[in-house]
Structure formats: structure tokens, C-alpha cells
Design a protein around this motif. Structure first.
Motif, PDB file in Angstrom:
ATOM      1  N   PHE A   1     -39.127   5.336 -32.671  1.00 54.58           N
ATOM      2  CA  PHE A   1     -37.895   5.170 -31.901  1.00 54.58           C
ATOM      3  C   PHE A   1     -37.359   3.757 -32.103  1.00 54.58           C
ATOM      4  N   LYS A   2     -36.041   3.666 -32.179  1.00 51.43           N
ATOM      5  CA  LYS A   2     -35.382   2.370 -32.342  1.00 51.43           C
ATOM      6  C   LYS A   2     -34.088   2.391 -31.532  1.00 51.43           C
ATOM      7  N   TYR A   3     -33.765   1.241 -30.934  1.00 53.73           N
ATOM      8  CA  TYR A   3     -32.558   1.145 -30.114  1.00 53.73           C
ATOM      9  C   TYR A   3     -31.694  -0.003 -30.635  1.00 53.73           C
ATOM     10  N   VAL A   4     -30.410   0.304 -30.841  1.00 57.55           N
ATOM     11  CA  VAL A   4     -29.443  -0.693 -31.314  1.00 57.55           C
ATOM     12  C   VAL A   4     -28.350  -0.810 -30.244  1.00 57.55           C
ATOM     13  N   PHE A   5     -28.100  -2.045 -29.802  1.00 51.85           N
ATOM     14  CA  PHE A   5     -27.137  -2.284 -28.724  1.00 51.85           C
ATOM     15  C   PHE A   5     -25.879  -2.944 -29.285  1.00 51.85           C
ATOM     16  N   TYR A   6     -24.738  -2.471 -28.831  1.00 51.92           N
ATOM     17  CA  TYR A   6     -23.469  -3.034 -29.285  1.00 51.92           C
ATOM     18  C   TYR A   6     -22.413  -2.791 -28.214  1.00 51.92           C
ATOM     19  N   TRP A   7     -21.260  -3.355 -28.421  1.00 50.96           N
ATOM     20  CA  TRP A   7     -20.116  -3.053 -27.558  1.00 50.96           C
ATOM     21  C   TRP A   7     -18.889  -2.821 -28.420  1.00 50.96           C
ATOM     22  N   ASP A   8     -18.096  -1.846 -28.029  1.00 49.80           N
ATOM     23  CA  ASP A   8     -16.865  -1.519 -28.752  1.00 49.80           C
ATOM     24  C   ASP A   8     -16.013  -0.655 -27.829  1.00 49.80           C
ATOM     25  N   HIS A   9     -14.770  -0.500 -28.179  1.00 54.06           N
ATOM     26  CA  HIS A   9     -13.846   0.268 -27.340  1.00 54.06           C
ATOM     27  C   HIS A   9     -14.346   1.705 -27.199  1.00 54.06           C
ATOM     28  N   SER A  10     -14.266   2.228 -25.988  1.00 57.85           N
ATOM     29  CA  SER A  10     -14.753   3.573 -25.715  1.00 57.85           C
ATOM     30  C   SER A  10     -13.676   4.374 -24.998  1.00 57.85           C
TER      31      SER A  10
ATOM     32  N   TYR B   1     -27.974   4.467 -30.674  1.00 57.63           N
ATOM     33  CA  TYR B   1     -26.929   3.451 -30.663  1.00 57.63           C
ATOM     34  C   TYR B   1     -26.284   3.444 -29.277  1.00 57.63           C
ATOM     35  N   VAL B   2     -26.456   2.329 -28.589  1.00 53.69           N
ATOM     36  CA  VAL B   2     -26.052   2.218 -27.185  1.00 53.69           C
ATOM     37  C   VAL B   2     -24.825   1.325 -27.083  1.00 53.69           C
ATOM     38  N   ASN B   3     -23.687   1.907 -26.712  1.00 53.20           N
ATOM     39  CA  ASN B   3     -22.452   1.158 -26.507  1.00 53.20           C
ATOM     40  C   ASN B   3     -22.361   0.758 -25.041  1.00 53.20           C
ATOM     41  N   LEU B   4     -22.299  -0.526 -24.778  1.00 59.86           N
ATOM     42  CA  LEU B   4     -22.273  -1.043 -23.419  1.00 59.86           C
ATOM     43  C   LEU B   4     -21.063  -0.544 -22.631  1.00 59.86           C
TER      44      LEU B   4
ATOM     45  N   ARG C   1     -16.582   8.620 -31.322  1.00 62.95           N
ATOM     46  CA  ARG C   1     -15.843   8.013 -30.207  1.00 62.95           C
ATOM     47  C   ARG C   1     -16.633   6.879 -29.556  1.00 62.95           C
ATOM     48  N   ASN C   2     -17.506   6.271 -30.331  1.00 63.97           N
ATOM     49  CA  ASN C   2     -18.345   5.162 -29.858  1.00 63.97           C
ATOM     50  C   ASN C   2     -19.157   5.542 -28.625  1.00 63.97           C
ATOM     51  N   ARG C   3     -19.543   6.790 -28.542  1.00 63.77           N
ATOM     52  CA  ARG C   3     -20.405   7.246 -27.452  1.00 63.77           C
ATOM     53  C   ARG C   3     -21.861   6.918 -27.771  1.00 63.77           C
ATOM     54  N   LEU C   4     -22.718   6.974 -26.754  1.00 66.45           N
ATOM     55  CA  LEU C   4     -24.142   6.842 -26.996  1.00 66.45           C
ATOM     56  C   LEU C   4     -24.578   8.014 -27.861  1.00 66.45           C
ATOM     57  N   VAL C   5     -25.202   7.721 -28.974  1.00 68.74           N
ATOM     58  CA  VAL C   5     -25.578   8.763 -29.921  1.00 68.74           C
ATOM     59  C   VAL C   5     -26.890   8.381 -30.593  1.00 68.74           C
ATOM     60  N   ARG C   6     -27.639   9.399 -30.961  1.00 70.23           N
ATOM     61  CA  ARG C   6     -28.875   9.187 -31.711  1.00 70.23           C
ATOM     62  C   ARG C   6     -28.668   9.646 -33.145  1.00 70.23           C
TER      63      ARG C   6
ATOM     64  N   ASN D   1     -22.477   6.511 -20.626  1.00 66.99           N
ATOM     65  CA  ASN D   1     -23.903   6.848 -20.657  1.00 66.99           C
ATOM     66  C   ASN D   1     -24.771   5.688 -21.134  1.00 66.99           C
ATOM     67  N   TYR D   2     -24.219   4.471 -21.147  1.00 72.35           N
ATOM     68  CA  TYR D   2     -24.943   3.336 -21.727  1.00 72.35           C
ATOM     69  C   TYR D   2     -26.297   3.093 -21.071  1.00 72.35           C
ATOM     70  N   TYR D   3     -26.392   3.323 -19.765  1.00 75.91           N
ATOM     71  CA  TYR D   3     -27.608   2.988 -19.015  1.00 75.91           C
ATOM     72  C   TYR D   3     -28.823   3.778 -19.497  1.00 75.91           C
ATOM     73  N   MET D   4     -28.590   4.957 -20.095  1.00 76.94           N
ATOM     74  CA  MET D   4     -29.706   5.781 -20.540  1.00 76.94           C
ATOM     75  C   MET D   4     -30.472   5.156 -21.703  1.00 76.94           C
ATOM     76  N   GLY D   5     -29.839   4.219 -22.397  1.00 80.81           N
ATOM     77  CA  GLY D   5     -30.513   3.587 -23.528  1.00 80.81           C
ATOM     78  C   GLY D   5     -30.948   2.162 -23.276  1.00 80.81           C
TER      79      GLY D   5
END
Length: 762
Positions: free
Chosen positions: A350-359, A315-318, A407-412, A322-326
Motif C-alpha cells: 500500500f502507498k499513499y500520495v497526498f496532493y491538493w487540486d481543484h475538486s 491518491y488523496v486530494n485534500l 475529477r481529482n477525487r480520491l482514487v486508488r 472523501n479526503y479524510y479516508m486516506g
């Protein structure tokens, strides 16, 4: 076959009758010798001044600025100089027409010329292999198979370069043009892996076509069939294209016929390459002495229990740092962190989900004042050249998964048979999870994760606060790699007013309570201990009224007063407790610090623990103070500025036990407890103290490893390297250097001169 060997012999004679081949060989010997002897000299100098040098084979051959990577850079320039005249020379002189009219097959001509180049490449690689043989006498216990692995990788790389150069030589009659064209193609193959990585359909194709990094795995000791077959396919592809090109010159074929043949041949080669790169068809040979390029036995034992593919969703939060890693452009690099696992789990998805939220990316908000989350997200998407509509909005992502606790961090999230577990990114130099964390997460999917319950109803140390005295970093901090939750444990806060505590937690932790427990709470705790529950009790000086009713349940107590320690750097209450290596080894035979020189744990404001002789437990003191500089005072506090005076006589000096490990057999299992007269030893302040060589954090990790019977954390320790000594002195190294830089080049030059003079006389 005779024609191939005859052509190869003629081509070799032509190659060595020209100065280019000899110059390249001499320069290669000088560069290899200089690089090798400089590395050996640097390691010997470090050894002479007492610095620790270890894993020397890897350091010399595959480390930063080491031999093989540097020589790989030079090969990129040398091979085009050698291949530029293989066919262009024939074309320019007109002798190619004689070959066309001869009964010799085109495949024999191409194979013979290529065999000559392979022979020359073997000569170049023999120079590198010679350094490996020299290392048998310069490095103690050198890992020769490691050197051989790197040599094989570089040899295949030069063979691939030669095939490309041979093809480019067939396209022109000008040797310089052939050399430049070869350099262009090699550059294209090196850089194509970074092109169009943001396009899903193209990403895997360009990544596979890239020749960059193909030899790195073998240089680092791992030979994979995917890399070997890649080189073989590249070689066959360009040799095949060369044969087709010459055949089309030999006979008249329509343009459409040529295109069909070229397209069909290239398609077959690409298909073979794609199939060979599929994880389920890849085989590996780990050429390192301690198998460091392979999962440890503990990890393989876990992986063997999986019967279905696992899904890793990132899950990649823009708005996360660390967003660029995903991002799509980095996904192939991201997947490489799981290469050691995909070897044993080839159907991993492997699957990647992109979103944006407060970080919590404070820097991002400081750089964009006055903008809300959506405006910043649009700005970030534009900068990354990604369609903003591909990112889910906060309300959309929350319908899929709630990442607020992360904390809406990049996480797997790793999923297997309906179970899910978090695999996080960390705020350290490496960022990504490594084997210890990945295997711990995997194991939680198939095994019971120990539940650690921290009592939190009576002002105890908290696992959710970041204050100096609390326990968040060691237990519950998601961004800290070595916290318990990232090492396979489940941590939570619990109250003692609950009954049947044994069913709710595997280990109960009571850390420095400030309020007395009720009779009901003590009754529940008593029942937990009688049921065989595991317990860690940390108390502080001056708290005997609250601590002793609990300690009495296991036959222990503390008295009034505290320990003080004489030190030139710290205040008297700053007590350093030494680890009892003999006793700790009984608990943790494979301890990571059992062989350290006088390991110690910082236990500020400590009080000694007393064990009743009638206690039902076998008590082992694991932390003890030094008799010479530590004693007990009757007060529960000490003035930091006051002068500390030791009034004891020699016969009164003794060591004080600060921590005991208690054990007893209970219900066919071993009941385990730790009693410690200090609650600060695993506090946020002490586990992150940087101005001390204390082992506080390692002690905490191994302590809970003992509580979990060794199930967690995962033991990923490997055999220590044994190639840790340079056998030569600086004078001998100087002689070796001049052998590589003077004697060998001079010998080659004299041999060339003699050969050319002899040829001229003939």
C-alpha cells in the motif's frame, strides 16, 4: 502440576465463598437471558406480521445491538471485580510471605490462580453457549458453528482481561485499587489504537497493541491466528510480568537488573506479536455456514492467477470530500477493506500520495467564499493537523499522474507487472469498493476487459452526458458503483466510418440514431456482423426509416406506431415489459432476479420488434408486454391527457415482444445480439428511477454480463441463508424468558444459600 491444581482449587473455593462471584454470575445470566429473549421476541413479532426475517443467527448474535457485542461490553466491568483480590488479598493479609518462603515456585502460584480465573471464565461462557444450544430449538437451521466462533472470541477476551487483572492485583495490597487499576489498563488498551495514528513509525505499533475489536472477527464468524496469538501474547505478557514482580519481591535484585529483565521480556513479547500479525503468517478459519467472511469462488479464482505482489496507490486530494479516508490517522482502517484479499495475497503493498487540486466539492467552496484552492488547502491541512508541505501541488501531481478524468477525487490505482487500473470511491452509503468492484479491477490486470463501443456519430444516446435520455450513469459515471466502467468493462464512443470494427470493440451498441447512416457506415456494420461481432441495437417508435436498414442486417424490423399501456399511475406511453423468465434463464442461468415474482423492465415509448422467419439467428423474446392492458396504435406519439380506450376484442388481445436476444454459431463461437424496441430502458432517468420496483439497472448489468460470456461483472453471489424462521410462538418465548430471568437465577441463589449454610454449620 499438582501444586497448580491445588492452588487453583483453593482459589476457586475462595472465589465462590465470596458473594462477588455469585452476584456477577447471576447478573450475567439475567443480562444474557434478557438480551437473547428480547431479540428472539422481536424477530418473532416481525415474523407474525409478515415481515421477512433472514440470517437469524447473525442477527441475534452479531448484529446491531445483538447478544455477543452487548455481553462484550459487560465483561469489561465484571472481570476486574473478580481479579482484584487474587494477589492483593494475600499481600494485605500477609500470607504472601508464607508463599515466598514455601518451596512452591512463583510460576505455580501464578498459574494456579490464573487457572481458577480461566475456570470461572468458562462458566460465564457456558451461559452464552447455552443460548446457542437453546437456539437449536428456537431458530430453524441455526448456524451453531457461528455461535461457537463468537463464544471462543469472548472466552479469549475474558482470559486476557483476567491476566491483566492478575498482574494489577500483584502491584497493590488494596483490592479496590487493583480493580480500578485494571479498568484503567483495559481502557488504555482499548483506546491506544487511536493514538498517534498520524505518525508513520508509531501507527502500526499502537494499532497492534489495541485490544479494541480483537474479538469482533470471531464474533462475526472468522477466527484468525493473528487475533488468537494476540490474546495468547497478552496473557503470557501479563502473567510473565506478574511472575517477575513476585520473584523480585522474593529476592533482592538491583533496579537496573529488574529493568533489563522487564525490558527484555516485554521486547520478546512485542516481537512475537509483530511477527504473528504479519499477513504471510496469518491463518484463518471461516466458521460461517456460507463462508461469507471469505472471498467467493469467483474472486479466489482471479487471485490465484497473481504471481507477484500488487501495489495499491491511493491518491488523496485534500480538497475532495472523501479526503479524510486516506489521511494517516485512518490508513489502518482503510487497509482493512482489503483484509479478505491480503489473506490470499499477503505481500500486497500500500502507498499513499497526498496532493491538493481543484475538486468538485461544491460544499467546500460555498463554505469558503473568496478563497482560492491553495488557501482552502492550507486551511484544511491546518484543521487536520498535517504539514501542508507534505501535499503535492497541482503541477507536481500532474507529473506523476493525470487525475483530471477522475475529477481529482480520491482514487486508488492498482499496479501489477506494468499494468494499472483504477479503483474508485462511490457516492453511496458504503463509499468504499466492495468485493465485486475490487475483484473486477484485479481481473482487468490479468485478463482482457470487454470493450463496449457506443456509436456516437449520428445523435445517438451519449455515454458522456447526464441528461435524462442519455446513458452516462449506467456506463461511464465514475462515482456510480454499478456503472460498467466500475464493473470491469471498458466503454468508449466509436464511429461506424472505421473499418475492422471487430478488432476495436467486443460489443457494439447503437442506441436511437437520429440521422441515417451512410452506405460506407452500413457496409462496415455489415462486415462487423458477418465477422461474428456482438451487437445491441435500441430503437424508438417512428424511427423505422433509420432503424430498419440496420435491423434488416439480422433479419428484423419495426413497423409504424407505438405501444400504449393502460395504467392508473402513468401516461399511456409508459410501457412496462415483463421479463420472460424461461428464456432469460437460457441466457443467464445464475440470474439474480430469475426467481423474483413477475420481474419487469420499464420501456417507455416502445415499439414491438418483428423477426423475419428466414433470419439466420435463433431469436428468444426476453421482454414482452401483457396482453390484457397493452396494444399497438398506428401513431408514433400519444396525448398524455387524452383518455385511453381499448377497442380490441378478446380474440385480438396479444402480447408484444419488445426485446429479442439473438444467437448463432459463428467461427467456433456464439454470436450474441439484443434488439430492443425502446432506447430509454437504460437511460439515466430509468436506471435511477426510485418510485418503481423495476429491474432496469439489474437487467442492463446482466445483459452485458451475457455479452461478456459471464466474465464481467464478477459474480459474488453466495448461498442464501437458511436460518430464516423462529420456531417458537410468543407464549413459548415468554416461558423461555422467565426461565432465564427467574428460574436460573433463583436456582443459583438457592444453591449459594445452601452452600453457605452448610459451610457455616461445619
Amino acid at each position: 502440576m499438582k501444586n497448580i491444581l491445588r492452588i487453583a482449587r483453593i482459589e476457586l473455593s475462595l472465589l465462590f465463598y465470596s458473594p462477588v462471584a455469585w452476584i456477577v454470575l447471576i447478573v450475567f445470566v439475567v443480562q444474557a437471558g434478557w438480551q437473547y429473549t428480547s431479540l428472539i421476541e422481536r424477530m418473532e413479532q416481525a415474523q407474525q406480521v409478515g415481515q421477512e426475517v433472514n440470517d437469524l443467527t447473525s442477527t441475534v448474535y452479531s448484529g446491531f445491538f445483538s447478544l455477543f457485542p452487548k455481553m462484550q461490553e459487560y465483561l469489561y466491568l465484571y472481570i476486574p471485580l473478580l481479579t482484584m483480590g487474587l494477589i492483593s488479598r494475600e499481600t494485605h493479609s500477609g500470607s504472601i510471605k508464607l508463599l515466598y518462603s514455601s518451596p512452591i515456585r512463583m510460576i505455580d502460584i501464578v498459574a494456579g490462580k490464573y487457572l481458577a480465573m480461566i475456570t470461572y471464565c468458562l462458566i460465564l461462557m457456558s451461559v452464552l453457549l447455552c443460548t446457542g444450544l437453546v437456539s437449536l430449538f428456537t431458530i430453524d437451521q441455526v448456524d451453531f458453528l457461528f455461535v461457537l466462533s463468537g463464544t471462543i472470541g469472548l472466552f479469549l477476551l475474558t482470559c486476557a482481561y483476567s491476566a491483566i487483572g492478575l498482574f494489577m492485583s500483584s502491584l497493590t495490597s488494596y483490592q479496590v485499587v487493583a480493580a480500578i487499576s485494571t479498568l484503567v489498563v483495559l481502557a488504555a488498551l482499548n483506546f491506544i489504537g487511536g493514538l498517534w495514528q498520524d505518525i508513520d513509525f508509531v501507527r502500526d505499533i499502537t494499532y497492534f497493541l489495541s485490544i479494541s475489536g480483537r474479538a469482533e472477527e470471531s464474533i462475526n464468524g472468522l477466527i484468525g491466528t493473528n487475533d488468537i496469538l494476540y490474546f495468547v501474547i497478552v496473557i503470557l505478557l501479563f502473567l510473565g510480568l506478574t511472575i517477575l514482580k513476585l520473584q523480585f519481591e522474593r529476592r533482592t535484585i538491583s533496579l537496573s537488573g529488574k529493568l533489563i529483565r522487564y525490558t527484555l521480556f516485554v521486547s520478546v513479547m512485542l516481537l512475537a506479536g509483530y511477527v504473528s500479525s504479519m499477513p504471510q503468517f496469518i491463518g484463518y478459519v471461516d466458521m460461517t455456514r456460507n463462508s461469507r467472511r471469505t472471498l467467493t469462488a469467483s474472486s479466489k479464482k482471479v487471485i490465484d492467477k497473481f504471481t507477484e505482489p500488487v501495489l495499491i496507490t491511493t491518491y488523496v486530494n485534500l480538497l475532495d470530500e472523501n479526503y479524510y479516508m486516506g489521511l494517516p490517522a485512518y490508513q489502518n482502517d482503510d487497509k482493512k477493506h482489503f483484509d479478505m484479499y491480503s489473506r490470499f495475497m499477503p505481500y500486497m503493498k500500500f502507498k499513499y500520495v497526498f496532493y491538493w487540486d481543484h475538486s468538485q466539492n461544491e460544499r467546500l467552496y460555498q463554505e469558503n467564499p473568496g478563497l482560492n484552492d491553495e488557501q482552502i488547502a492550507k486551511k484544511m491541512a491546518k484543521m487536520a493537523k498535517i504539514d501542508f508541505e507534505k501535499f503535492l501541488r497541482p503541477e507536481q501531481i500532474k507529473k506523476i499522474v493525470d487525475l483530471k478524468s477522475e475529477r481529482n477525487r480520491l482514487v486508488r490505482i492498482i499496479s501489477y507487472k506494468g499494468k494499472k487500473v483504477m479503483l474508485r470511491m462511490y457516492d453511496d452509503f458504503f463509499k468504499n469498493p466492495r468485493e465485486k468492484e475490487i475483484t473486477a479491477a484485479m481481473k482487468k490486470l490479468i485478463a482482457h476487459a470487454p470493450k463496449i463501443g457506443f456509436v456516437g456519430s449520428h445523435a445517438e444516446r451519449s455515454i458522456d452526458r447526464s441528461g435524462d435520455r442519455d446513458y452516462q450513469i449506467a456506463t461511464n459515471e465514475i462515482s456510480f458503483r454499478y456503472s460498467l466502467i466500475n464493473q470491469g468493462f471498458e466503454v468508449s464512443t466509436i464511429k461506424l466510418d472505421q473499418s475492422a470494427l471487430k478488432k476495436k470493440v467486443d460489443v457494439l451498441v447503437i442506441a436511437d440514431p437520429k440521422i441515417k447512416y451512410t452506405a460506407q457506415e452500413l457496409e462496415n456494420l455489415t462486415a462487423y456482423i458477418k465477422d461474428g461481432g456482438k451487437l445491441m441495437l435500441a430503437v424508438e417508435p417512428g424511427n423505422s426509416a433509420i432503424a430498419n436498414p440496420i435491423l434488416s442486417l439480422v433479419g428484423a424490423s419495426i413497423g409504424e406506431g407505438m405501444l400504449v399501456q393502460k395504467s392508473k399511475d402513468y401516461e399511456p406511453s409508459f410501457v412496462v415489459s415483463g421479463l420472460s423468465g424461461r428464456n432469460w434463464k437460457q441466457l443467464r442461468a445464475a440470474s439474480s432476479f430469475i426467481n423474483l415474482d413477475s420481474p419487469f423492465v420499464i420501456t417507455p415509448t416502445a415499439t414491438p420488434i418483428k423477426i423475419d422467419s428466414l433470419s439466420a439467428f435463433n431469436a428468444l423474446p426476453v421482454l414482452v408486454t401483457q396482453a390484457a392492458n397493452t396494444w399497438q396504435i398506428s401513431e408514433n406519439s400519444v396525448d398524455p391527457s387524452a383518455a385511453l380506450k381499448d377497442v380490441r376484442q378478446n380474440q385480438d388481445k396479444k402480447s408484444y415482444p419488445v426485446a429479442f436476444a439473438l444467437r448463432r454459431k459463428q467461427q467456433s463461437a456464439e454470436q450474441r445480439m439484443l434488439l430492443i424496441g425502446d432506447a430509454d430502458f437504460m437511460s439515466n432517468k430509468e436506471t435511477t428511477r426510485s418510485n418503481s420496483k423495476a429491474i432496469n439497472f439489474s437487467f442492463v448489468t446482466e445483459l452485458f454480463g451475457w455479452f461478456s460470456n459471464g466474465e464481467f461483472p464478477i459474480d459474488t453471489t453466495r448461498e442464501e441463508p437458511i436460518d430464516n424462521k423462529i420456531l417458537l410462538n410468543n407464549v413459548q418465548i415468554a416461558w423461555m424468558r422467565w426461565t432465564f430471568l427467574g428460574f436460573l437465577p433463583a436456582l443459583i441463589a438457592l444453591s449459594v444459600s445452601w452452600m453457605l449454610i452448610r459451610r457455616k454449620r461445619r
